[in-house]
Scaffold this active site. Structure first.
Site, PDB file in Angstrom:
ATOM      1  N   VAL A 193       0.833  -1.084   0.028  1.00  0.00           N
ATOM      2  CA  VAL A 193      -0.118  -0.046   0.055  1.00  0.00           C
ATOM      3  C   VAL A 193       1.052   1.187   0.030  1.00  0.00           C
ATOM      4  O   VAL A 193       1.984   1.303   0.691  1.00  0.00           O
ATOM      5  CB  VAL A 193      -0.868   0.028   1.406  1.00  0.00           C
ATOM      6  CG1 VAL A 193      -1.746   1.186   1.284  1.00  0.00           C
ATOM      7  CG2 VAL A 193      -1.702  -1.283   1.440  1.00  0.00           C
ATOM      8  N   CYS A 194       0.385   2.288  -0.968  1.00  0.00           N
ATOM      9  CA  CYS A 194       0.983   3.704  -0.659  1.00  0.00           C
ATOM     10  C   CYS A 194      -0.264   4.530  -0.950  1.00  0.00           C
ATOM     11  O   CYS A 194      -1.240   4.102  -0.464  1.00  0.00           O
ATOM     12  CB  CYS A 194       2.212   3.667  -1.629  1.00  0.00           C
ATOM     13  SG  CYS A 194       1.685   3.985  -3.388  1.00  0.00           S
ATOM     14  N   ALA A 195       0.302   5.794  -1.479  1.00  0.00           N
ATOM     15  CA  ALA A 195      -0.684   6.846  -1.502  1.00  0.00           C
ATOM     16  C   ALA A 195      -1.824   6.490  -2.545  1.00  0.00           C
ATOM     17  O   ALA A 195      -2.950   6.490  -2.251  1.00  0.00           O
ATOM     18  CB  ALA A 195      -0.159   8.156  -1.572  1.00  0.00           C
TER      19      ALA A 195
END
Length: 107
Positions: free
Chosen positions: A66-68
């Site tokens: 997960v990231c932005a």
């Protein structure tokens, strides 16, 4: 969102509770992004530290990266899969997670 067919990915609307419960959730955002909110139970390893800290990622568990919005987590997914891990990118990242109304933790 655009999906790179070479990187396994899932969108929030397709993310079922079973996958979320069994996965090691790896958040690769920067510390200030993490502090603003993350998926409860996630492990925080910024992308820039992943290569040196890869030993913290389990070998025997699916990894949900997960990231932005999905770019950095896509790189993490590709890197982990090349090392033999079973990693999946959360396409749309925390942006899509928040828009869908999923809970955010700040602890």
């Amino acid at each position: 969102m655009f999906r790179n067919q070479e990187i396994p990915s899932v969108v929030v609307s397709e993310l079922d509770d079973a996958l979320l419960a069994e996965a090691f959730v790896l958040d690769v955002r920067e510390p200030d992004e993490w502090d603003r909110g993350h998926i409860d139970g996630a492990t925080h390893i910024p992308l820039g530290e992943l290569q040196e800290r890869v030993g913290e990622v389990p070998l025997d568990q699916k990894v949900l990266c997960v990231c932005a919005v999905g770019g950095r987590s896509g790189m993490a997914t590709q890197f982990l899969n090349q090392l033999g891990r079973e990693a999946i990118n959360l396409d749309g990242g925390m942006h899509a997670w928040e828009i869908s109304g999923r809970p955010i933790s700040t602890n």
